[in-house]
Design an enzyme around this catalytic site. Structure first.
Site, PDB file in Angstrom:
ATOM      1  N   ILE A   1      99.442 133.612 104.888  1.00 14.45           N
ATOM      2  CA  ILE A   1     100.450 133.244 105.889  1.00 14.45           C
ATOM      3  C   ILE A   1     101.852 133.146 105.304  1.00 14.45           C
ATOM      4  O   ILE A   1     102.808 132.990 106.034  1.00 14.45           O
ATOM      5  CB  ILE A   1     100.107 131.923 106.633  1.00 14.45           C
ATOM      6  CG1 ILE A   1      99.694 130.819 105.656  1.00 14.45           C
ATOM      7  CG2 ILE A   1      99.063 132.150 107.690  1.00 14.45           C
ATOM      8  CD1 ILE A   1      99.454 129.477 106.333  1.00 14.45           C
ATOM      9  N   GLY A   2     101.975 133.239 103.992  1.00 14.20           N
ATOM     10  CA  GLY A   2     103.333 133.175 103.460  1.00 14.20           C
ATOM     11  C   GLY A   2     103.345 133.044 101.958  1.00 14.20           C
ATOM     12  O   GLY A   2     102.296 133.041 101.303  1.00 14.20           O
ATOM     13  N   GLU A   3     104.554 132.963 101.437  1.00 14.53           N
ATOM     14  CA  GLU A   3     104.734 132.792 100.007  1.00 14.53           C
ATOM     15  C   GLU A   3     105.628 131.592  99.798  1.00 14.53           C
ATOM     16  O   GLU A   3     106.780 131.594 100.216  1.00 14.53           O
ATOM     17  CB  GLU A   3     105.361 134.058  99.412  1.00 14.53           C
ATOM     18  CG  GLU A   3     104.317 135.167  99.314  1.00 14.53           C
ATOM     19  CD  GLU A   3     104.902 136.559  99.366  1.00 14.53           C
ATOM     20  OE1 GLU A   3     106.121 136.677  99.555  1.00 14.53           O
ATOM     21  OE2 GLU A   3     104.127 137.511  99.225  1.00 14.53           O
ATOM     22  N   GLY A   4     105.067 130.548  99.229  1.00 14.11           N
ATOM     23  CA  GLY A   4     105.836 129.328  99.023  1.00 14.11           C
ATOM     24  C   GLY A   4     106.557 129.373  97.695  1.00 14.11           C
ATOM     25  O   GLY A   4     106.555 130.384  97.003  1.00 14.11           O
ATOM     26  N   THR A   5     107.150 128.259  97.339  1.00 11.89           N
ATOM     27  CA  THR A   5     107.888 128.164  96.079  1.00 11.89           C
ATOM     28  C   THR A   5     106.967 128.417  94.888  1.00 11.89           C
ATOM     29  O   THR A   5     107.377 128.952  93.874  1.00 11.89           O
ATOM     30  CB  THR A   5     108.506 126.750  95.967  1.00 11.89           C
ATOM     31  OG1 THR A   5     109.246 126.497  97.161  1.00 11.89           O
ATOM     32  CG2 THR A   5     109.435 126.630  94.786  1.00 11.89           C
TER      33      THR A   5
ATOM     34  N   ASP B   1     113.309 118.917  97.215  1.00 12.72           N
ATOM     35  CA  ASP B   1     113.487 120.319  97.620  1.00 12.72           C
ATOM     36  C   ASP B   1     113.323 120.471  99.132  1.00 12.72           C
ATOM     37  O   ASP B   1     112.682 121.400  99.601  1.00 12.72           O
ATOM     38  CB  ASP B   1     112.481 121.196  96.863  1.00 12.72           C
ATOM     39  CG  ASP B   1     112.814 122.681  96.964  1.00 12.72           C
ATOM     40  OD1 ASP B   1     113.999 123.020  97.158  1.00 12.72           O
ATOM     41  OD2 ASP B   1     111.893 123.507  96.869  1.00 12.72           O
TER      42      ASP B   1
ATOM     43  N   VAL C   1     101.116 131.903  96.642  1.00 14.37           N
ATOM     44  CA  VAL C   1     100.716 132.387  97.967  1.00 14.37           C
ATOM     45  C   VAL C   1     100.089 131.262  98.788  1.00 14.37           C
ATOM     46  O   VAL C   1      99.393 130.401  98.255  1.00 14.37           O
ATOM     47  CB  VAL C   1      99.691 133.536  97.823  1.00 14.37           C
ATOM     48  CG1 VAL C   1      99.362 134.139  99.183  1.00 14.37           C
ATOM     49  CG2 VAL C   1     100.240 134.612  96.902  1.00 14.37           C
TER      50      VAL C   1
END
Length: 297
Positions: free
Chosen positions: A10-14, A128, A17
Protein backbone atom coordinates in the site's frame (compact mmCIF):
# COMPACT_ATOMS: atom_id res chain seq x y z
CA UNK A 1 4.76 -13.86 10.42
CA UNK A 2 2.91 -17.11 9.81
CA UNK A 3 -0.13 -15.54 11.53
CA UNK A 4 -0.52 -12.94 8.76
CA UNK A 5 -1.05 -12.93 5.01
CA UNK A 6 0.01 -10.00 2.85
CA UNK A 7 -2.86 -8.69 0.73
CA UNK A 8 -1.13 -5.91 -1.22
CA UNK A 9 1.59 -3.30 -1.04
CA UNK A 10 0.00 0.00 0.00
CA UNK A 11 2.94 2.36 0.12
CA UNK A 12 6.49 3.17 0.97
CA UNK A 13 7.09 4.71 4.36
CA UNK A 14 10.16 6.39 5.77
CA UNK A 15 11.64 3.05 6.80
CA UNK A 16 10.48 0.58 4.18
CA UNK A 17 7.54 -1.00 2.39
CA UNK A 18 4.07 -1.00 3.93
CA UNK A 19 1.65 -3.83 3.15
CA UNK A 20 -2.01 -4.32 3.83
CA UNK A 21 -2.36 -7.69 5.55
CA UNK A 22 -4.82 -9.91 7.33
CA UNK A 23 -4.55 -11.96 10.51
CA UNK A 24 -5.20 -15.56 9.46
CA UNK A 25 -7.35 -16.58 12.41
CA UNK A 26 -9.16 -13.38 13.39
CA UNK A 27 -9.48 -11.95 9.87
CA UNK A 28 -8.46 -8.53 11.19
CA UNK A 29 -7.02 -6.22 8.52
CA UNK A 30 -3.68 -4.67 9.51
CA UNK A 31 -0.89 -2.49 8.11
CA UNK A 32 2.44 -4.36 8.05
CA UNK A 33 5.52 -2.15 8.00
CA UNK A 34 8.70 -3.86 6.96
CA UNK A 35 11.56 -1.96 8.54
CA UNK A 36 14.63 -1.73 6.35
CA UNK A 37 17.62 -0.82 8.47
CA UNK A 38 20.88 0.72 7.31
CA UNK A 39 23.05 -2.11 8.62
CA UNK A 40 21.31 -5.22 7.31
CA UNK A 41 24.15 -7.57 8.35
CA UNK A 42 23.99 -6.99 12.08
CA UNK A 43 20.24 -7.47 12.25
CA UNK A 44 18.02 -5.26 14.37
CA UNK A 45 19.72 -3.38 17.22
CA UNK A 46 18.44 -4.46 20.63
CA UNK A 47 17.90 -0.80 21.54
CA UNK A 48 15.43 -0.49 18.66
CA UNK A 49 13.60 -3.62 19.79
CA UNK A 50 13.34 -2.20 23.32
CA UNK A 51 12.10 1.19 22.10
CA UNK A 52 9.53 -0.41 19.83
CA UNK A 53 8.26 -2.74 22.54
CA UNK A 54 7.49 0.31 24.68
CA UNK A 55 5.32 1.72 21.90
CA UNK A 56 2.86 -1.16 22.28
CA UNK A 57 1.84 0.52 25.55
CA UNK A 58 0.71 3.70 23.75
CA UNK A 59 -3.05 3.11 23.62
CA UNK A 60 -5.17 6.13 22.75
CA UNK A 61 -8.08 6.79 20.35
CA UNK A 62 -5.92 9.24 18.36
CA UNK A 63 -2.82 7.05 18.11
CA UNK A 64 -2.50 4.29 15.51
CA UNK A 65 -1.98 1.27 17.71
CA UNK A 66 1.05 -0.97 17.33
CA UNK A 67 -0.31 -4.48 17.74
CA UNK A 68 2.66 -6.70 17.15
CA UNK A 69 6.41 -6.69 16.58
CA UNK A 70 7.67 -9.62 14.52
CA UNK A 71 11.04 -10.78 13.25
CA UNK A 72 11.56 -12.70 10.05
CA UNK A 73 14.97 -13.33 8.45
CA UNK A 74 16.50 -10.54 10.56
CA UNK A 75 13.83 -8.19 9.19
CA UNK A 76 11.57 -6.37 11.58
CA UNK A 77 7.85 -6.16 10.86
CA UNK A 78 5.62 -3.78 12.80
CA UNK A 79 1.93 -4.66 12.72
CA UNK A 80 -0.39 -1.65 13.08
CA UNK A 81 -4.13 -1.18 12.98
CA UNK A 82 -5.21 -0.42 9.41
CA UNK A 83 -6.62 2.91 8.21
CA UNK A 84 -7.15 3.40 4.51
CA UNK A 85 -6.50 7.12 4.06
CA UNK A 86 -3.82 9.59 5.13
CA UNK A 87 -4.30 13.32 5.53
CA UNK A 88 -2.14 14.19 2.53
CA UNK A 89 -4.26 12.03 0.21
CA UNK A 90 -7.40 13.53 1.70
CA UNK A 91 -6.20 17.13 1.21
CA UNK A 92 -5.18 16.29 -2.37
CA UNK A 93 -8.67 14.90 -3.03
CA UNK A 94 -10.45 18.18 -2.20
CA UNK A 95 -11.41 19.82 -5.53
CA UNK A 96 -9.67 23.07 -6.58
CA UNK A 97 -11.32 26.14 -5.10
CA UNK A 98 -12.85 24.12 -2.26
CA UNK A 99 -11.48 23.78 1.26
CA UNK A 100 -11.93 21.57 4.25
CA UNK A 101 -14.94 22.54 6.36
CA UNK A 102 -13.76 24.79 9.21
CA UNK A 103 -15.45 22.57 11.81
CA UNK A 104 -13.51 19.55 10.49
CA UNK A 105 -10.23 21.52 10.59
CA UNK A 106 -10.99 22.29 14.25
CA UNK A 107 -11.96 18.70 15.05
CA UNK A 108 -8.85 17.24 13.38
CA UNK A 109 -6.54 19.72 15.11
CA UNK A 110 -8.10 18.98 18.49
CA UNK A 111 -7.70 15.23 18.00
CA UNK A 112 -4.08 15.59 16.81
CA UNK A 113 -3.35 17.62 19.94
CA UNK A 114 -5.04 15.02 22.15
CA UNK A 115 -2.81 12.33 20.65
CA UNK A 116 0.33 14.41 21.09
CA UNK A 117 -0.49 15.35 24.70
CA UNK A 118 -0.99 11.68 25.52
CA UNK A 119 2.42 10.75 24.10
CA UNK A 120 4.24 13.76 25.52
CA UNK A 121 2.88 12.91 28.97
CA UNK A 122 4.60 9.55 28.55
CA UNK A 123 7.82 11.23 27.41
CA UNK A 124 7.52 10.00 23.84
CA UNK A 125 8.24 12.49 21.04
CA UNK A 126 7.19 12.01 17.44
CA UNK A 127 9.81 14.23 15.71
CA UNK A 128 8.54 13.56 12.19
CA UNK A 129 4.89 14.64 12.09
CA UNK A 130 3.51 15.37 8.62
CA UNK A 131 0.21 14.85 6.78
CA UNK A 132 1.44 11.48 5.45
CA UNK A 133 1.54 10.00 8.94
CA UNK A 134 -1.80 11.32 10.09
CA UNK A 135 -4.37 8.68 9.20
CA UNK A 136 -8.12 9.18 8.96
CA UNK A 137 -11.19 6.96 8.94
CA UNK A 138 -14.67 7.60 7.57
CA UNK A 139 -16.09 8.51 11.00
CA UNK A 140 -14.15 11.77 11.36
CA UNK A 141 -11.37 10.33 13.53
CA UNK A 142 -7.73 11.21 12.87
CA UNK A 143 -4.82 9.23 14.33
CA UNK A 144 -1.09 9.79 14.58
CA UNK A 145 1.07 7.07 13.06
CA UNK A 146 4.77 6.19 13.39
CA UNK A 147 5.11 7.51 16.94
CA UNK A 148 8.48 6.89 18.53
CA UNK A 149 10.01 5.35 15.39
CA UNK A 150 12.39 8.31 15.00
CA UNK A 151 13.95 7.53 18.36
CA UNK A 152 14.14 3.81 17.68
CA UNK A 153 15.59 4.04 14.18
CA UNK A 154 16.70 7.65 13.67
CA UNK A 155 15.28 9.82 10.88
CA UNK A 156 17.04 8.97 7.63
CA UNK A 157 17.96 11.80 5.28
CA UNK A 158 16.40 9.89 2.43
CA UNK A 159 13.61 7.39 2.29
CA UNK A 160 14.91 4.05 1.05
CA UNK A 161 13.41 4.88 -2.37
CA UNK A 162 15.84 7.85 -2.38
CA UNK A 163 13.03 10.31 -2.00
CA UNK A 164 14.20 13.06 0.35
CA UNK A 165 12.47 13.09 3.73
CA UNK A 166 10.38 16.26 3.87
CA UNK A 167 11.62 19.25 5.85
CA UNK A 168 8.40 21.27 5.56
CA UNK A 169 7.15 20.44 9.06
CA UNK A 170 10.49 20.56 10.86
CA UNK A 171 10.98 23.03 13.70
CA UNK A 172 13.58 25.82 13.53
CA UNK A 173 15.52 24.44 16.51
CA UNK A 174 16.02 21.12 14.69
CA UNK A 175 16.88 22.89 11.41
CA UNK A 176 19.43 25.05 13.26
CA UNK A 177 21.16 22.00 14.69
CA UNK A 178 20.09 22.24 18.33
CA UNK A 179 21.46 19.22 20.21
CA UNK A 180 18.79 19.41 22.88
CA UNK A 181 15.19 19.56 21.86
CA UNK A 182 11.95 18.35 23.34
CA UNK A 183 8.17 18.29 22.99
CA UNK A 184 7.92 21.76 21.33
CA UNK A 185 9.33 20.25 18.10
CA UNK A 186 6.04 18.37 17.66
CA UNK A 187 3.95 21.47 18.43
CA UNK A 188 5.73 23.38 15.65
CA UNK A 189 4.97 20.54 13.21
CA UNK A 190 1.31 20.55 14.28
CA UNK A 191 1.19 24.32 13.73
CA UNK A 192 2.39 23.94 10.14
CA UNK A 193 -0.13 21.12 9.62
CA UNK A 194 -2.91 23.31 11.09
CA UNK A 195 -2.17 25.97 8.44
CA UNK A 196 -2.21 23.29 5.74
CA UNK A 197 -5.58 21.95 6.96
CA UNK A 198 -6.99 25.44 6.42
CA UNK A 199 -5.34 26.27 3.08
CA UNK A 200 -4.50 22.84 1.51
CA UNK A 201 -0.99 24.19 0.89
CA UNK A 202 2.17 23.55 2.93
CA UNK A 203 2.97 26.69 4.92
CA UNK A 204 6.77 26.51 4.43
CA UNK A 205 7.78 24.27 1.53
CA UNK A 206 11.56 24.45 1.36
CA UNK A 207 13.63 22.16 -0.84
CA UNK A 208 16.77 22.20 1.33
CA UNK A 209 17.50 22.96 4.97
CA UNK A 210 18.63 26.51 4.23
CA UNK A 211 15.68 27.17 1.90
CA UNK A 212 13.37 25.82 4.60
CA UNK A 213 14.87 28.15 7.23
CA UNK A 214 14.70 31.17 4.92
CA UNK A 215 11.03 30.52 4.10
CA UNK A 216 10.29 30.49 7.84
CA UNK A 217 12.41 33.63 8.38
CA UNK A 218 10.67 35.49 5.53
CA UNK A 219 7.27 34.83 7.11
CA UNK A 220 8.13 35.21 10.80
CA UNK A 221 11.25 37.39 10.71
CA UNK A 222 14.86 36.26 11.17
CA UNK A 223 15.22 35.21 14.82
CA UNK A 224 17.90 36.67 17.10
CA UNK A 225 18.81 36.36 20.78
CA UNK A 226 16.23 38.98 21.64
CA UNK A 227 13.22 36.93 20.50
CA UNK A 228 14.86 33.54 21.11
CA UNK A 229 17.59 33.53 23.78
CA UNK A 230 20.74 31.70 22.66
CA UNK A 231 19.54 31.05 19.11
CA UNK A 232 22.69 32.74 17.81
CA UNK A 233 24.84 30.11 19.50
CA UNK A 234 23.07 27.16 17.83
CA UNK A 235 25.34 25.04 15.65
CA UNK A 236 23.91 26.06 12.27
CA UNK A 237 22.99 29.68 13.02
CA UNK A 238 24.97 32.14 10.88
CA UNK A 239 25.39 35.83 11.66
CA UNK A 240 25.28 36.34 7.89
CA UNK A 241 21.63 35.22 7.61
CA UNK A 242 19.57 37.93 5.85
CA UNK A 243 17.63 39.96 8.42
CA UNK A 244 13.97 39.70 7.45
CA UNK A 245 11.31 41.58 9.43
CA UNK A 246 8.34 39.62 10.83
CA UNK A 247 5.34 39.57 8.46
CA UNK A 248 1.73 38.75 9.26
CA UNK A 249 0.58 35.14 9.45
CA UNK A 250 -2.86 36.21 8.26
CA UNK A 251 -1.42 37.00 4.83
CA UNK A 252 -0.16 33.39 4.53
CA UNK A 253 -3.17 31.64 6.07
CA UNK A 254 -6.40 33.05 4.70
CA UNK A 255 -9.07 30.67 5.99
CA UNK A 256 -8.61 30.99 9.75
CA UNK A 257 -10.60 33.25 12.07
CA UNK A 258 -9.01 35.45 14.72
CA UNK A 259 -8.88 32.68 17.34
CA UNK A 260 -7.41 30.25 14.82
CA UNK A 261 -4.67 32.69 13.84
CA UNK A 262 -3.93 33.42 17.50
CA UNK A 263 -3.50 29.71 18.27
CA UNK A 264 -1.39 29.21 15.13
CA UNK A 265 0.90 32.10 16.07
CA UNK A 266 1.43 30.57 19.54
CA UNK A 267 2.37 27.21 17.98
CA UNK A 268 4.88 28.92 15.70
CA UNK A 269 6.76 30.89 18.36
CA UNK A 270 10.50 30.66 17.73
CA UNK A 271 11.61 30.15 21.32
CA UNK A 272 10.68 26.54 22.20
CA UNK A 273 10.36 27.56 25.87
CA UNK A 274 7.63 30.08 24.96
CA UNK A 275 5.86 27.95 22.34
CA UNK A 276 2.41 26.84 23.52
CA UNK A 277 2.22 23.31 24.98
CA UNK A 278 -0.22 20.73 23.68
CA UNK A 279 -2.18 20.87 26.92
CA UNK A 280 -2.49 24.65 26.79
CA UNK A 281 -3.44 24.51 23.12
CA UNK A 282 -6.39 22.20 23.92
CA UNK A 283 -7.76 24.92 26.21
CA UNK A 284 -7.41 27.73 23.67
CA UNK A 285 -10.60 29.75 22.88
CA UNK A 286 -10.41 28.47 19.26
CA UNK A 287 -11.91 25.22 20.56
CA UNK A 288 -14.70 26.82 22.63
CA UNK A 289 -17.38 25.95 20.08
CA UNK A 290 -16.07 22.46 19.33
CA UNK A 291 -18.61 19.65 19.51
CA UNK A 292 -18.51 18.23 23.05
CA UNK A 293 -18.48 14.65 21.65
CA UNK A 294 -14.98 15.24 20.30
CA UNK A 295 -13.79 16.73 23.59
CA UNK A 296 -14.91 13.57 25.40
CA UNK A 297 -12.92 11.21 23.18
Amino acid sequence: MEDYTKIEKIGEGTYGVVYKGRHKTTGQVVAMKKIRLESEEEGVPSTAIREISLLKELRHPNIVSLQDVLMQDSRLYLIFEFLSMDLKKYLDSIPPGQFMDSSLVKSYLYQILQGIVFCHSRRVLHRDLKPQNLLIDDKGTIKLADFGLARAFGIPIRVYTHEVVTLWYRSPEVLLGSARYSTPVDIWSIGTIFAELATKKPLFHGDSEIDQLFRIFRALGTPNNEVWPEVESLQDYKSTFPKWKPGSLASHVKNLDENGLDLLSKMLIYDPAKRISGKMALNHPYFNDLDSQIKKM
